[in-house]
Design a protein around this motif. Structure first.
Motif, PDB file in Angstrom:
ATOM      1  N   THR A 112      62.493  64.612  77.733  1.00  0.00           N
ATOM      2  CA  THR A 112      61.484  63.824  78.349  1.00  0.00           C
ATOM      3  C   THR A 112      61.452  62.873  77.164  1.00  0.00           C
ATOM      4  OG1 THR A 112      60.425  65.603  79.729  1.00  0.00           O
ATOM      5  CG2 THR A 112      59.350  63.483  79.420  1.00  0.00           C
ATOM      6  N   ASN A 113      61.376  61.377  77.753  1.00  0.00           N
ATOM      7  CA  ASN A 113      60.840  60.336  76.889  1.00  0.00           C
ATOM      8  C   ASN A 113      60.581  59.186  77.908  1.00  0.00           C
ATOM      9  OD1 ASN A 113      63.276  58.991  77.353  1.00  0.00           O
ATOM     10  ND2 ASN A 113      64.050  59.011  75.282  1.00  0.00           N
ATOM     11  N   GLU A 114      60.275  57.907  77.419  1.00  0.00           N
ATOM     12  CA  GLU A 114      59.866  56.857  78.240  1.00  0.00           C
ATOM     13  C   GLU A 114      60.710  56.696  79.301  1.00  0.00           C
ATOM     14  OE1 GLU A 114      59.614  53.306  75.575  1.00  0.00           O
ATOM     15  OE2 GLU A 114      59.596  54.915  74.131  1.00  0.00           O
ATOM     16  N   ALA A 132      54.415  58.179  77.978  1.00  0.00           N
ATOM     17  CA  ALA A 132      55.553  58.459  79.239  1.00  0.00           C
ATOM     18  C   ALA A 132      55.506  59.900  79.356  1.00  0.00           C
ATOM     19  CB  ALA A 132      56.863  58.233  78.358  1.00  0.00           C
ATOM     20  N   GLU A 133      55.302  60.805  78.411  1.00  0.00           N
ATOM     21  CA  GLU A 133      55.302  62.303  78.453  1.00  0.00           C
ATOM     22  C   GLU A 133      54.043  62.468  79.773  1.00  0.00           C
ATOM     23  OE1 GLU A 133      55.177  64.923  75.215  1.00  0.00           O
ATOM     24  OE2 GLU A 133      56.877  63.532  74.505  1.00  0.00           O
ATOM     25  N   ALA A 135      54.928  61.751  83.171  1.00  0.00           N
ATOM     26  CA  ALA A 135      56.103  62.380  83.684  1.00  0.00           C
ATOM     27  C   ALA A 135      55.877  63.767  84.312  1.00  0.00           C
ATOM     28  CB  ALA A 135      57.165  62.578  82.772  1.00  0.00           C
ATOM     29  N   GLY A 160      60.372  63.227  73.343  1.00  0.00           N
ATOM     30  CA  GLY A 160      59.108  64.120  73.315  1.00  0.00           C
ATOM     31  C   GLY A 160      59.610  65.576  73.485  1.00  0.00           C
ATOM     32  N   LYS A 207      53.958  55.226  72.720  1.00  0.00           N
ATOM     33  CA  LYS A 207      54.533  55.035  74.228  1.00  0.00           C
ATOM     34  C   LYS A 207      55.154  56.374  74.618  1.00  0.00           C
ATOM     35  CE  LYS A 207      56.556  50.509  74.599  1.00  0.00           C
ATOM     36  NZ  LYS A 207      57.820  49.722  74.143  1.00  0.00           N
ATOM     37  N   LEU A 208      55.536  57.143  73.727  1.00  0.00           N
ATOM     38  CA  LEU A 208      56.184  58.098  74.030  1.00  0.00           C
ATOM     39  C   LEU A 208      55.162  59.301  74.734  1.00  0.00           C
ATOM     40  CD1 LEU A 208      58.641  59.427  71.067  1.00  0.00           C
ATOM     41  CD2 LEU A 208      58.954  58.951  73.341  1.00  0.00           C
ATOM     42  N   CYS A 219      63.481  58.923  80.511  1.00  0.00           N
ATOM     43  CA  CYS A 219      63.736  60.202  81.136  1.00  0.00           C
ATOM     44  C   CYS A 219      62.870  60.970  81.280  1.00  0.00           C
ATOM     45  CB  CYS A 219      64.767  60.936  80.072  1.00  0.00           C
ATOM     46  SG  CYS A 219      66.231  59.575  79.624  1.00  0.00           S
ATOM     47  N   LYS A 220      62.830  61.917  82.837  1.00  0.00           N
ATOM     48  CA  LYS A 220      61.795  62.546  83.011  1.00  0.00           C
ATOM     49  C   LYS A 220      62.663  64.138  83.284  1.00  0.00           C
ATOM     50  CE  LYS A 220      59.420  59.054  85.524  1.00  0.00           C
ATOM     51  NZ  LYS A 220      59.420  58.426  86.923  1.00  0.00           N
TER      52      LYS A 220
END
Lengths: 496, 327
Positions: A266-268, B323-324, B327, A307, B319-320, A270-271
């Motif tokens: 997972t990052n900006e 995003a997490e 998600a 992350g 930012k990371l 990619c989920k």
């Protein structure tokens, strides 16, 4: 009715390739004229001629029946020709309003050059409102998503009087909702008698909004027809004009151990992505532009950070954000944009080929020119790279040949996993076939391949398994033979 | 709907460096934190501030100007020689300013039309200007009859209502530049040149013209700096501008002006120049020699970039995380 614009015998040659070969084309007010063709068929080049970016080597452009040369983008602008480019042409650090009025700002005092920020913001607000775009004009572009930026690009093109608007792949990064908005926008432009060229790889769209279609292939015009006189199958046959079975030589081999395992990455962009690639397998990664495929590849190879999640190669953890280590462990990434990421255009074929492997080739640090040359020449022979010398600079080669040099560079690394990002984009059919056979050879030697491709037929023809991505997430996994074009597309259009 | 947000990367590292440096000298250099000394720091900052504005604009347009120090010298020498020859003061100063402007225009022409890299073009100009200044002045400071031009003394050392005229003129020029930058097309086009000049071309704006504008503006600032320097030191010294280009580049960079990012910060650039002037002032109070100033100026450039890189990383982590979370 007179055509608003007519092109006659437009020809354009670039070193090594005839990009446009005597093209005739016309467009009427209020018409949506769609251009269909594969990558490299000449659609974008033709539109760049129309917008004054390229000068044709031969041929005439008629505007309102008069022969009109278009020497610069400014000249095209004065004629009311507006381009909406595939790549976004916006300034990230400036506001939406400033971007919309870039190059034709509104003034409080023209003599002193004082800008009228308030008026520009108001006008921008009006333009955005008539286009139904809910964006605050004072926001900087960098705060917007890609889809929103695309809408701003359109608003920018329409902020001045437009007579002919060219849409070059406008939907490639839009969501379904945004596409619908775009189509209603196009319908309202039609009512205002604006002529539009529309380029898209999504063939379904062409039938939805087009009036006439022109098919281009390898720089030549194949046909122009009213869209109602052609079926999807006919269109595809005219675009591709080839027998699919012959093009894709892939013979599946029995898959071995799991080479790549991605767990919950997972990052900006990619989920929560999980997938596997086995030895001897070509796994296709399908999806639309902007689905997050390239970003996934970059994260796996360690170019970009991520992350949550982990990446395993043959069961061993690949460290985050460390391409050097990823390469050492046996991952090779063949980047999408070979000109900026894969090749040094001024260096020779030899230097390009060996740059990633010099340390392996010459362990004590001293380069032995003879051995380097022999190695480079071996790969030139094996991959049938069309050149008379390994000392020729990469910039002089055609697109397909350049791609082979990039492939040679990474083959030398003898990696366990090869990630090909759009391996055949913009190269001709012959070069494509040889890239495919190289991939086939690789899996026979037990390498694993993850192939990112926007070319659906390529994905269907070459893959043993297919993952479809959309909105940064894996939507569906298909086994070989299970997938059809329609099925894959269905999931590619899904928003996560 | 999306809103503009503050990003740490928009904060020039000069802010942090200035605070640290200022506090350090206020505590450890006796006499530093006095009204008289603070005023003199500002006066000493005037010419570096003029140069830094021009250089910052060049840098944010993806260019570089290494010539400003020596172009300042050449402008000053030209003006000085004309004064010595008895030319009316206004005309002599105008010609001095135009000399700098012409050098800037030539820089722009070399970059935009002859396609020289800015580094090469302005390096050449740096040497040409220095060579001409030394030849014209015969390597000696040029003196003129001071009594003939009382107005120059007023500009250099006079005061109105207790405020030095010299600083007043400097602030006025800076205000005009900042106003023009933020209120006309200049900022848009400079950002676009720095971010992606192709966008400017496709928007129907002449890339070459605006590159020339940007370099000419930098030359103009050096020209103004040159004649002000004459008034200040009451002679035209052919070595007076040496090294000023480095201070201007460092000031611009730690002020948040970098190549190829498509943005910039003129206030940051001014703070950058003031920071360097503060360091010079503080060190001389502490009786450290000139060479230590050079060492420190170099170090500041590195530290400024390190701070920026740190900001970039913090923003990236943020930012990371976002995003997490989404998600």
């Amino acid at each position: 009715m007179e055509p608003i614009l007519k092109l006659e015998g437009i020809t354009k040659t670039f070193p090594g390739v005839k990009a446009l070969d005597s093209i005739d084309l016309d467009i009427y007010p209020g018409e949506v004229h769609v251009l269909a063709g594969e990558n490299g068929a000449g659609k974008s080049t033709l539109m760049k001629v129309l917008s004054g970016v390229y000068q044709p080597d031969a041929g005439t452009i008629y505007v309102d029946g008069k022969a009109t040369p278009i020497p610069t983008p400014q000249a095209a602008e004065q004629l009311g020709i507006r381009m909406i480019y595939q790549e976004l042409n916006l300034v990230q650090e400036l506001s939406v309003a400033r971007n919309i009025f870039l190059g034709h700002e509104l003034y409080k005092n023209r003599v002193l050059g004082l800008l009228d920020f308030k008026k520009m913001e108001e006008r921008a607000r009006e333009i955005l409102a008539t286009l139904n775009i809910p964006i605050d004009p004072s926001v900087k572009i960098k705060e917007l998503g890609v889809g929103q930026q695309q809408m701003i690009e359109i608003a920018k093109a329409l902020s001045m009087d437009a007579r002919i608007v060219v849409f070059d792949e406008p939907t490639s990064s839009l969501t379904d909702n945004e596409i619908e908005e775009l189509f209603s926008l196009i319908a309202s432009l039609k009512e205002k008698n604006i002529a539009m060229f529309y380029i898209s790889h999504r063939l379904g769209e062409l039938f939805e909004i087009g009036d006439r279609v022109t098919i281009l292939r390898d720089g030549q015009k194949i046909d122009t027809k009213p869209i109602s006189d052609i079926t999807m199958d006919e269109l595809i046959a005219k675009i591709a004009n080839r027998d699919l079975d012959n093009l894709y030589p892939h013979e599946p081999v029995a898959p071995g151990e799991v080479v790549l395992e991605v767990k919950g990455l997972t990052n900006e962009k990619c989920k929560d992505i999980s997938l596997t690639v086995r030895a001897g397998e070509i796994v296709g990664l399908s999806g639309l532009v902007g689905a997050g495929r390239t970003e996934l590849a970059r994260a796996v190879f360690g170019v970009d950070d991520y992350g949550a999640g982990e990446v395993l190669l043959c069961g061993k953890k690949v460290p985050k954000h460390n391409p050097r280590k990823a390469a050492d462990m046996g991952i090779s990434l063949l980047p999408e944009d070979r000109k900026t990421e894969g090749l040094a255009l001024k260096l020779s074929i030899r230097e390009n080929e060996t740059v990633a492997t010099l340390a392996q080739l010459f362990k004590n640090g001293w380069i032995r020119a003879g051995l380097e040359r022999e190695t480079a020449e071996k790969y030139v022979r094996d991959l049938e790279i069309a050149t008379n010398s390994v000392e020729k600079s990469a910039g002089q080669l055609s697109g397909g040949t350049q791609q082979k040099v990039v492939v040679a560079k990474w083959l030398m690394t003898k990696a366990k996993l090869f990630i090909f990002d759009e391996p055949t984009r913009g190269i001709d059919v012959g070069a494509k076939t040889s890239i495919y056979s190289i991939m086939d050879e690789l899996v026979k030697e037990n390498a694993a391949i993850l192939m990112i491709s926007s070319d659906l037929q390529e994905v269907l023809g070459m893959s043993d398994r297919i993952y479809v991505m959309a909105g940064g997430a894996v939507q569906k996994e298909f086994a070989a033979g299970e997938a059809t074009q329609a099925e894959v597309l269905k999931y590619a259009f899904q928003e996560g | 709907m999306r809103k503009n947000r503050f990003h740490l990367t928009d904060l020039p590292s000069a802010v942090i460096i200035f605070i640290v440096v200022f506090v350090f000298f206020a505590v450890s250099a006796g006499g530093f934190f006095s009204a008289y000394n603070l005023a003199s720091i500002l006066t000493q900052s005037v010419i570096p501030c003029l140069l830094v504005l021009g250089v910052a604009i060049v840098i944010m347009s993806a260019g570089l100007d290494l010539s400003v120090g020596n172009v300042l010298t050449l402008s000053g020498v030209t003006c000085g020689l004309l004064l010595k020859a008895g030319m009316p003061v206004a005309l002599a100063m105008l010609v001095g300013v135009l000399t700098g402007t012409a050098c800037g225009f030539l820089n722009g022409f070399m970059v935009a039309k002859m396609k020289l890299p800015p580094f090469i073009a302005t390096l050449a100009m740096m040497n040409i200007a220095s060579g001409l200044a030394n030849t014209l002045s015969q390597k000696k400071p040029v003196y003129w009859e001071r009594e003939a031009f009382p107005i120059l003394d007023t500009i250099g050392t006079g005061a109105v209502l207790g405020i030095p005229v010299f600083a007043l003129i400097g602030v006025l020029v800076m205000a005009v530049v900042i106003f023009v930058f933020y209120r006309t097309r200049l900022r848009t086009n400079v950002y676009t040149l720095g971010g992606n000049e192709e966008v400017l071309h496709l928007s129907g704006v002449s890339v070459a013209k605006w590159k020339i504008v940007v370099f000419t503006l930098s030359g103009l600032m050096a020209g103004v700096g040159g004649v002000l320097m004459d008034a200040r030191v009451t002679c035209a010294d052919p070595t007076v501008g040496t090294g000023l280009e480095f201070a201007a580049v460092v000031g611009a960079v730690i002020g948040g002006n970098l190549q190829n990012v498509g943005k910039g910060n003129l206030f940051g650039a001014i703070l950058g120049a003031i920071t360097l002037a503060t360091i010079r002032n503080g060190l001389s109070i502490m009786h450290m020699n000139n060479y230590w100033q050079m060492v420190l100026t170099g170090a500041i450039l590195v530290i400024g970039m390190v701070i920026r890189e740190l900001f970039v990383r913090i923003e990236h982590k943020k930012k990371l995380k976002e995003a997490e979370a989404s998600a």
